[in-house]
Design an enzyme around this catalytic site. Structure first.
Site, PDB file in Angstrom:
ATOM      1  CE  LYS A   4      17.896   2.660 -20.450  1.00 23.57           C
ATOM      2  NZ  LYS A   4      16.863   2.879 -19.539  1.00 23.57           N
TER       3      LYS A   4
ATOM      4  CB  SER B 163      18.774   2.260 -25.211  1.00 19.24           C
ATOM      5  OG  SER B 163      19.541   3.435 -25.424  1.00 19.24           O
TER       6      SER B 163
ATOM      7  CD  GLU C  85       8.576   2.758 -20.639  1.00 19.43           C
ATOM      8  OE1 GLU C  85       8.840   3.632 -21.489  1.00 19.43           O
ATOM      9  OE2 GLU C  85       9.448   2.155 -19.998  1.00 19.43           O
TER      10      GLU C  85
ATOM     11  CB  THR D  25      -0.919   0.029   1.242  1.00 21.62           C
ATOM     12  OG1 THR D  25      -0.114   0.092   2.414  1.00 21.62           O
ATOM     13  CG2 THR D  25      -1.831  -1.196   1.322  1.00 21.62           C
ATOM     14  CG  HIS D  26       0.440   4.313   1.373  1.00 21.93           C
ATOM     15  ND1 HIS D  26      -0.379   5.422   1.282  1.00 21.93           N
ATOM     16  CD2 HIS D  26      -0.131   3.504   2.299  1.00 21.93           C
ATOM     17  CE1 HIS D  26      -1.386   5.290   2.137  1.00 21.93           C
ATOM     18  NE2 HIS D  26      -1.274   4.131   2.756  1.00 21.93           N
TER      19      HIS D  26
END
Ligand code: ARG
Length: 457
Positions: A283, A277, A290, A155-156
């Site tokens: 990467k 990348s 996304e 949570t959070h």
């Protein structure tokens, strides 16, 4: 004859006006629905004696030929036509002559387009429901394989209590199940046929609207012709359902991105679902997740757009409503692209149970259970909460987990601690004691997964 309505005009339409007004560049995708609606309309006109049997047959076979030729690419869309309705009707008249001019008897483009769009959305709803079903099947498969894969629940975005991967995925199962059900609710509510509403006030011809509705697979004709041509509520509901589904995909994307990060490493995306990348050789980026998260704006945009378009329109049809199409089509295309991508992305993704479990162990996710242990020994919960809080501080200082403390250390904080504390706060116990319906224990999840499989049929 490219236009349907030249009679009362003496001048040609301005070129820019034509470009601004035309919808054929995008409503062409409604051709199967448009032609099917016209075939049923013509059949009904014949049955009612409004046109002759011979005319009816000529129209039906002409329309079937057009459908066939568009399907096969033999009949291309050319931009002299205003919209899909003009395109089909003009082609019909070219093919069969005068009989074709009778097709539009007792009909307007207003009820025609209302019908086309409704049938289109109805078809899309069933396709999207199927795509959701495949996606859910993949989700439940991950659940089945991970009933005992411990991980931290958050949570959070702070570690909270231990759960399992099956339980976490089960939350997504519920979200996407609701999306599917929302779509069927909409399909049920929108199941009234607008054809026969005419321009707005019905028609003077003895149409058999029940026949038309039945033949087109509707529950019945819509009950008010002005509403029939101007109702776009179902589209708003549909885009709302897509927006919610997209919001779920976006939340899921966000978690995949976090889980796939170097810091978490809970999952590793398959190479086929990642990109690299151009500059940083190391990467492997979760671009698909996304991009899906990013596309949420388009879908919300489509919903905001139609709500805004509809808000000031007087009854009945106004041309504003033509704006109901492009963004709806875009929203549909987006969701229909994403769902199979996500299905395959989670199928090929590697989960890392050992890292998830280690993460659950070192974040004090068992602190609540430690407090509950003291409660069973007679300590009031609020006091127990305080004791464990102080112990957490102590552990942070010593870089230890609660489980690492010796019994002596436990007892420095409370006399109530005994040997059985270690078992009481083990990950397994923390999860296994959560037995209630909806909780993560092995048995609760086995029951839940069975229910999920039943749902999928
Ligand atoms: N292209 C129009 C639309 O999508 C079809 C209806 C046109 N009706 C009219 N009266 N201009 O809404």
């Amino acid at each position: 004859m490219a236009q349907l309505w030249g009679g009362r005009f003496t001048k040609k339409t301005d070129d820019l006006v034509k470009k601004f007004n035309d919808s054929l560049p995008y409503d062409r995708r409604l051709y199967p629905q448009d032609i099917r609606g016209s075939i049923v309309h013509a059949t009904m006109l014949g049955k009612q004696g409004i046109i002759s049997d011979e005319e009816m047959r000529a129209i039906v076979s002409g329309l079937s030929g057009i459908l066939h030729d568009i399907d096969s690419g033999k009949l291309p869309f050319t931009d002299e036509y205003e919209d899909i309705h003009s395109f089909v009707e003009a082609n019909l008249i070219d093919r069969i002559g005068d009989a074709g001019k009778k097709l539009h008897t007792g009909r307007s483009r207003n009820d025609q387009v209302a019908l086309d769009m409704k049938m289109y959305v109805r078809d899309e709803i069933s396709e999207i429901r199927e795509l959701l079903k495949s996606f859910l099947t993949e989700v439940v498969t991950v659940m089945e394989q991970n009933i005992d894969t411990f991980m931290p629940g958050f949570t959070h975005l702070q570690k909270a209590q231990p759960v399992t991967l099956a339980h976490h995925m089960g939350a997504y199962f519920e979200m996407f199940r609701r999306d599917r059900e929302r779509l069927s609710d909409i399909a049920e509510r929108m199941d009234l046929c607008p054809l026969g509403s005419g321009a707005l006030a019905g028609t003077t011809y003895p149409l058999d609207r029940n026949f038309t509705a039945r033949e087109l697979g509707f529950n019945g004709p819509c009950r008010n012709s002005m509403d029939g041509v101007s109702d776009r509520d179902y589209l708003i509901e549909f885009l709302d359902a897509l927006a919610i589904c997209q919001m779920h995909l976006s939340r899921f994307s966000e978690e995949i991105i976090i889980w796939n990060s170097n810091e978490y490493r809970f999952v590793e995306l398959d190479d086929a679902y990642s990109t690299g990348s151009s500059i940083m050789p190391q990467k492997k980026n979760p671009d698909i997740a996304e991009l899906a998260r990013g596309k949420t704006g388009r879908i919300y945009g489509a919903l905001a757009s139609i709500l805004t378009t509809m808000k000031g329109i007087p009854l009945a049809y106004d041309k504003d409503m033509q704006e109901d199409k492009e963004m709806t089509f875009d929203a549909i295309d987006t969701v229909k692209t994403e769902l199979p991508l996500f299905t395959d992305m989670i199928r090929t993704m590697r989960f890392r149970p050992e890292i998830m479990e280690a993460s659950a162990k070192n974040g004090f996710t068992n602190a609540t259970d430690a407090a509950d242990y003291l409660v069973t020994k007679g300590v009031p919960f609020r006091d127990a909460h305080g004791i464990i809080g102080r112990m957490v501080l102590y552990c942070i200082d010593k870089s230890k987990a609660l489980d690492d403390l010796s019994l002596e250390e436990f007892r420095q904080f409370s006399e109530k601690f005994d040997e059985d504390i270690y078992d009481a706060i083990s990950l397994k116990t923390c999860v296994e004691k959560r037995l209630t319906t909806g909780a993560p224990s092995h048995q609760a999840m086995v029951d839940e997964i069975r229910a999920c499989r039943d749902y999928l049929g």
